[in-house]
Scaffold this motif. Structure first.
Motif, PDB file in Angstrom:
ATOM      1  N   ALA A   1      37.383  83.234  19.321  1.00  0.00           N
ATOM      2  CA  ALA A   1      36.047  82.701  19.008  1.00  0.00           C
ATOM      3  C   ALA A   1      35.041  83.824  18.833  1.00  0.00           C
ATOM      4  O   ALA A   1      34.187  83.796  17.946  1.00  0.00           O
ATOM      5  N   LYS A   2      35.189  84.825  19.704  1.00  0.00           N
ATOM      6  CA  LYS A   2      34.277  85.965  19.610  1.00  0.00           C
ATOM      7  C   LYS A   2      34.502  86.706  18.291  1.00  0.00           C
ATOM      8  O   LYS A   2      33.557  87.117  17.603  1.00  0.00           O
TER       9      LYS A   2
ATOM     10  N   TYR B   1      36.454  73.397  28.235  1.00  0.00           N
ATOM     11  CA  TYR B   1      35.672  73.483  26.992  1.00  0.00           C
ATOM     12  C   TYR B   1      34.325  72.795  27.159  1.00  0.00           C
ATOM     13  O   TYR B   1      33.272  73.365  26.844  1.00  0.00           O
TER      14      TYR B   1
ATOM     15  N   PRO C   1      35.819  77.728  22.462  1.00  0.00           N
ATOM     16  CA  PRO C   1      36.904  77.285  21.577  1.00  0.00           C
ATOM     17  C   PRO C   1      37.459  75.927  21.998  1.00  0.00           C
ATOM     18  O   PRO C   1      37.703  75.693  23.178  1.00  0.00           O
TER      19      PRO C   1
ATOM     20  N   GLU D   1      35.552  85.430  15.569  1.00  0.00           N
ATOM     21  CA  GLU D   1      34.981  84.622  14.483  1.00  0.00           C
ATOM     22  C   GLU D   1      33.477  84.837  14.376  1.00  0.00           C
ATOM     23  O   GLU D   1      32.924  84.980  13.286  1.00  0.00           O
TER      24      GLU D   1
ATOM     25  N   ILE E   1      28.759  82.529  20.241  1.00  0.00           N
ATOM     26  CA  ILE E   1      30.213  82.407  20.436  1.00  0.00           C
ATOM     27  C   ILE E   1      30.473  80.984  20.895  1.00  0.00           C
ATOM     28  O   ILE E   1      30.140  80.612  22.011  1.00  0.00           O
TER      29      ILE E   1
ATOM     30  N   GLN F   1      32.339  69.462  18.295  1.00  0.00           N
ATOM     31  CA  GLN F   1      32.448  70.865  17.899  1.00  0.00           C
ATOM     32  C   GLN F   1      31.799  71.076  16.535  1.00  0.00           C
ATOM     33  O   GLN F   1      31.036  72.026  16.332  1.00  0.00           O
TER      34      GLN F   1
ATOM     35  N   ARG G   1      41.951  82.383  23.363  1.00  0.00           N
ATOM     36  CA  ARG G   1      41.192  81.559  22.418  1.00  0.00           C
ATOM     37  C   ARG G   1      39.729  82.023  22.348  1.00  0.00           C
ATOM     38  O   ARG G   1      39.104  82.019  21.285  1.00  0.00           O
ATOM     39  N   TYR G   2      39.205  82.434  23.487  1.00  0.00           N
ATOM     40  CA  TYR G   2      37.820  82.921  23.501  1.00  0.00           C
ATOM     41  C   TYR G   2      37.675  84.210  22.706  1.00  0.00           C
ATOM     42  O   TYR G   2      36.675  84.408  21.995  1.00  0.00           O
TER      43      TYR G   2
END
Lengths: 729, 370
Positions: free
Chosen positions: B270-271, B114, B75, B273, B72, B56, B266-267
């Protein structure tokens, strides 16, 4: 030894008990429901009794040898002396059974029990005679030795002969040809009513004790209920009545006739018995014919368990035998009636349908109370109409319980307890908060009261109680007072006190009958188990409610997701999902209340009932204690007499002797009381167990049905949702 | 960029499976099998969480990928803590659904997802790190990679006020708003759903106790109570069936809907972020704009240079981000659809099984002679 005990004891109880116990009953119930054809006979019977026992064995022998002549003496001796004969009659009895079975099949009488348990009726009925065979000789011995009792019964049988013959011949006409009836009827009633009476005096209470012990009763009761007037019924019910009567019949009659006689004899016996009963039971619950049959059924169903029990208790026969024989005389009339009633109840539950509905708050503030609609639907003729409705408040229910327990608990009856008062729950209702918990409280109590009343009327002896009838029928009931003692903690305290007393006394009591000791232990461990189960169901219900709540919240958040979602298909699917979850939430909620109302309440009821069961053991202990005290007192009096004799004080001696006589009477009275209570407790506990099994079965089926339905709903919901999910693109 | 493509034939995303998991003290080792898209030969490697973390970080710190900040990143689930000192309640709080299931089954599934998502990603699948993750016999996590942009990110995190910074682009402004909103909603839904699953598990346990106790009620000494004992045993069986049903239903919940909700939340994170990284770049650009405007003539050229570079970078990030968002929206709908369908089918079949079982019990119960 058993026989000796019974013959010694039997004679005195008859006049005493029948006078003391029957007459009040007669007055009581006659006044309620008018006269019965047998009342006259009954009364004359009672009047005629006293002279007989006074000269116990002498006149007995006279009548014994005179009236029945050879036809009676002969077979009696044969049966007691020759086992082969007995066996052959036993076999022919089996034939009778098959005959009856056939007839029954034709009439579809058995369709019900057959459906319920494949081959049960056939095998069971056949096993019954087999069991009887082994027990036969002793029974006929009993008859011989309790001759005086038998003679007395004979007298009563003769008194009622006219009516018996009427009744008995009716069914016979249907099945058998006329000539046969003519030949058989006469001697049969004469001869067989006699031994049967004697035997019944011994056996009946025994059966009464064991009543409900066996499946057989179930098997027979259905066909009986279905066609009470069919000839097969008397045939069927009579046949196992008492083998020794049959034996006699079989031994002296040609094979063709003997079956017929077999039937005639027991029916006569049956007739002789109910004639006593109908005298005391004048509620008009059944027609006379039905009475006879029900009676016979009771005997039949109790036959084999009785024998079973005897076999099991073979090691210590003297105790139960004496208990049975002496309680025979004392408790005979009433329990019999009860059994009939119970039969009736079991046959057809729709005879009396009670519902408690429409809970309604009456008044305002702290004086407010809940009133309930008590609706009764019945075909029983003891009620004035077939359908009636009264309004009762909670304290009326408690008042009914108090009255019933006052009257019946001391006799060893299990009086079903009502739900406890709940100050918290009621206060909420009074304050008038319309929140779900108070609605649940009201519904819970309504259901509990309904079950309570149903249990009361299911109990044959309680249904007979005028207070029950009044409660169900009477428009206005005097306000129940003093029910405060029953409220909440007080009620529990009462039950606990009773059980404490029981356990304390158990230590003191040198239990003569292992059965009671074991049962009490069973009851106590059952109480603990049920409490444990109740706690578990409670937590189950709590979790279910939690699940329902969580599901609702999830549904809400899914709905919000759906409305915020940009993708239209996904948004639509999510909204649908929210709806599915909403419905599932409802399912969980329903299931929670099913868990609660089916299991938690069932267990709570039985925990309460177990309190009542313990209380009836307690009553037995009390009766025992009274008997022991009286015995001690008698012992003291005897010592006093001895001292007086020794001191040579004749002036006081007479008084001492009088006192001894007085206390001897008391001791035997209390002993009989104790045995009567014991017999009742035994019967009641067995009845309780049977009812419990039936209740649990019913509730489990109900529960399963609810589970199944909920799963089927789930299937529907998911099936409807699946295309929605697939439509997301 | 070009070299990446040539040197690393990408791994076929669908072939990636976590086939086994072993626990050694505090360390979990995952057995991962995969196939290169160019060949049918399977490769199996053993990786610990540190390797995943290394992967990661490597993905985040790739320097030769233009507009990386607009990607993206799939995660990565948090570090598993198999320690016994870590209570169930704590694990649930931290991992939610991933803490459920036997032997980290659900967690493995999440790791597998993942890897599949990374391998399926147009840009990330070309990374060297990924290819060495799937093929290297050594554990790549041991040689700790450079501190990725995470470090830089955490520094930026302090400036949370940038989150509310007004966007110049309507598209991004609305994406940012809806993302913040949805991310919260998904988190809440996941929590609520987790609650229902946990309650179902509690119910299963309660049913188990109830069923066991019913067994104890049976009175074997008293022949008269045989029927009652039979009824109790039957009820015990029924409650056991209810218990099994709860277990199955909650398993279905966890393995499909629960996993989907967890992944989606979680996605969304991530988006968010990614959007935040872009916002940071926007703030940087605006500062550069101001600086170049206000700059004194002698520094003007430098400032304009910085401004232009930043502008270019920002535009690149924005265009990558736009594509990524579209890509993500397509992917998530299909992922959610698959999970929803499989959830529904599982629940349906469980309900049908249970219903059939209850029917049998009901028939048996009705047959009891009392």
């Amino acid at each position: 030894m058993k026989m000796a005990a019974s013959s010694e004891r039997s004679p005195p109880p008859f006049p005493e008990s029948e006078e003391q116990e029957l007459e009040p009953d007669l007055e009581d119930e006659d006044s309620d429901e008018g006269a019965d054809i047998f009342t006259g006979g009954m009364l004359s019977d009672v009047v005629m009794d006293p002279p007989l026992p006074t000269s116990a064995s002498e006149p007995a022998k006279d009548i014994f040898s005179d009236a029945p002549a050879d036809s009676f003496n002969d077979p009696l001796n044969k049966t007691s002396a020759e086992p082969e004969k007995t066996e052959s009659t036993g076999l022919s009895k089996a034939q009778v059974v098959s005959l009856v079975d056939k007839a029954a099949d034709d009439e579809d009488l058995f369709s019900d029990p057959l459906g319920e348990s494949a081959a049960a009726p056939v095998t069971d009925t056949k096993s019954a005679p087999l069991l009887d065979l082994g027990e036969e000789p002793p029974k006929s011995d009993v008859t011989e030795k309790t001759a005086s009792a038998a003679v007395k019964e004979d007298v009563s049988a003769e008194v009622h002969k006219a009516s018996q013959n009427d009744v008995v011949s009716k069914p016979q006409k249907d099945i058998f040809e006329e000539p046969l009836k003519g030949t058989v009827k006469e001697p049969a009633t004469d001869v067989f009513s006699e031994p049967t009476g004697g035997a019944a005096a011994v056996n009946k209470p025994a059966r009464a004790d064991l009543f409900g012990d066996d499946d057989e009763e179930d098997l027979f009761k259905e066909p009986l209920g279905a066609v009470t007037k069919k000839p097969q019924v008397p045939l069927f019910t009579e046949e196992p009545n008492d083998i020794f009567t049959e034996a006699k019949a079989g031994s002296k009659a040609p094979s063709d006739l003997f079956t017929e006689e077999t039937f005639t004899a027991p029916s006569a016996a049956a007739a002789a018995k109910p004639s006593v009963n109908t005298g005391s039971k004048t509620n008009g619950l059944h027609s006379d014919e039905e009475d006879l049959f029900a009676e016979a059924t009771v005997e039949l169903s109790l036959d084999s368990p009785h024998n079973d029990k005897r076999k099991r208790e073979a090691a210590k026969p003297s105790v139960p035998a004496s208990t049975l024989s002496s309680s025979a005389s004392t408790s005979k009339p009433q329990p019999k009636t009860l059994e009939e009633l119970e039969e009736e109840e079991n046959e057809d539950k729709f005879d009396l349908n009670i519902s408690v509905t429409n809970p309604e708050k009456v008044g305002d503030g702290m004086n407010a109370y809940m009133a309930y609609k008590v609706s009764t639907q019945t075909t029983l003729s003891m009620f004035r109409s077939k359908q009636f409705v009264v309004r009762r408040r909670f304290s009326d229910f408690l008042g009914l319980y108090e009255k019933l327990s006052e009257k019946h608990a001391q006799n060893g009856y299990i009086v079903p307890p009502p739900p406890e008062k709940s100050i918290l729950g009621m206060t909420k209702v009074k304050v008038g908060k319309e929140d779900p918990s108070s609605a649940e409280f009201v519904e819970r109590r309504r259901a509990a009261l309904e079950r309570y009343l149903q249990r009361v009327v299911c109990h044959p002896s309680l249904l007979q109680d005028p207070d029950v009838r009044e409660f169900l029928e009477k428009e206005e009931l005097p306000r129940a007072v003093g029910t405060q003692a029953l409220s909440g903690a007080g009620f529990l305290k009462m039950i606990n006190k009773a059980t404490d007393a029981v356990s304390k006394m158990t230590i003191k009591m040198n239990e003569s009958d292992v059965w009671f000791e074991e049962k009490l232990q069973e009851v106590e461990s059952e109480d603990q188990q049920l409490r444990k189960l109740h706690a578990m169901v409670d937590s189950l219900v709590i979790h279910r409610k939690e699940l329902s709540m969580n599901t609702a919240m999830f549904a809400k958040s899914v709905a919000m997701l759906g409305s915020s979602e940009d993708n239209t298909a996904l948004s639509r699917a999510l909204s649908q999902l929210a709806e599915v979850e909403d419905r599932i939430e409802q399912l969980h909620q329903d299931q929670a209340s099913n868990d609660f109302f089916i299991f938690a309440e069932l267990l709570a009821d039985y925990i309460r009932l177990l309190g009542a069961v313990r209380a009836c053991f307690d009553q037995r202990m009390k009766a025992w204690q009274r008997w022991q005290d009286a015995q001690n007192m008698l012992q003291k009096k005897r010592e006093t007499e001895a001292k007086l004799l020794w001191a040579n004080k004749p002036d006081k001696l007479q008084q001492a002797k009088d006192e001894i006589v007085e206390w001897e009477a008391k001791v035997s009275q209390y002993e009989r009381d104790f045995e009567r209570v014991s017999a009742t407790v035994r019967k009641e506990v067995i009845r309780y167990e049977k009812e419990k099994t039936r209740d649990f079965k019913k509730q489990i089926i109900r529960y399963l049905e609810s589970l199944l339905q909920s799963q089927q709903q789930l299937i529907k919901y998911w099936e409807a949702f699946l295309p929605e999910a697939k439509a997301i693109a | 960029k070009g070299s990446n493509e040539e040197s690393a034939p990408s791994v076929s995303a669908n072939s990636i499976k976590i086939t086994d998991i072993t626990q050694d003290g505090e360390t979990l080792t995952f057995a991962i099998t995969s196939q290169k898209s160019s060949s049918s030969a399977g490769v199996c490697v053993f990786r610990t969480y540190e390797d995943f973390d290394w992967l990661q970080q490597s993905l985040l710190s790739q320097e030769d990928v233009p507009g990386l900040l607009g990607v993206i990143f799939p995660p990565l689930p948090g570090k598993p803590l198999p320690s016994t000192s870590f209570t169930q309640a704590k694990a649930l709080k931290q991992f939610g659904f991933l803490a459920l299931g036997d032997e980290w089954k659900i967690y493995c599934k999440a790791l597998e997802l993942y890897l599949q998502q990374v391998a399926a990603h147009t840009t990330l699948s070309k990374s060297k790190a990924l290819s060495s993750f799937f093929s290297s016999t050594e554990s790549p996590g041991k040689h700790r990679g450079k501190k990725g942009i995470f470090k830089r990110l955490s520094h930026v995190m302090e400036e949370m006020r940038k989150e509310g910074h007004k966007d110049v682009d309507k598209f991004f402004q609305s994406e940012r708003d809806s993302c913040t909103h949805l991310s919260v909603l998904f988190k809440v839904s996941t929590e609520k759903f987790l609650d229902t699953v946990l309650t179902k598990q509690k119910l299963a346990v309660a049913c188990g106790h109830f069923s066991t106790s019913l067994h104890l009620v049976c009175n074997h000494d008293n022949p008269a109570a045989v029927t009652f004992s039979k009824i109790c045993l039957k009820l015990s069986d029924i409650i056991e069936a209810v218990k099994v049903n709860f277990e199955k239903v909650s398993d279905n919940d966890v393995s499909s809907m629960g996993l989907a909700l967890d992944l989606e939340s979680r996605y969304q994170e991530a988006k968010k972020e990614m959007l935040f990284r872009r916002t940071c770049k926007l703030v940087e650009l605006e500062a550069a704009n101001r600086n170049s405007e206000r700059a004194k003539p002698n520094k003007k050229a430098i400032m304009e240079g910085v401004q232009k570079a930043t502008q270019k970078e920002f535009n690149l990030i924005s265009s990558v981000a736009k594509k990524e968002i579209e890509q993500y929206h397509r992917a998530r709908v299909s992922v959610l659809r698959d999970f929803l369908v499989s959830w529904c089918e599982k629940q349906l079949s469980t309900a049908q099984e249970t219903s059939a079982l209850f029917s049998q019990h009901l028939e048996a119960c009705r047959g009891f002679v009392v």
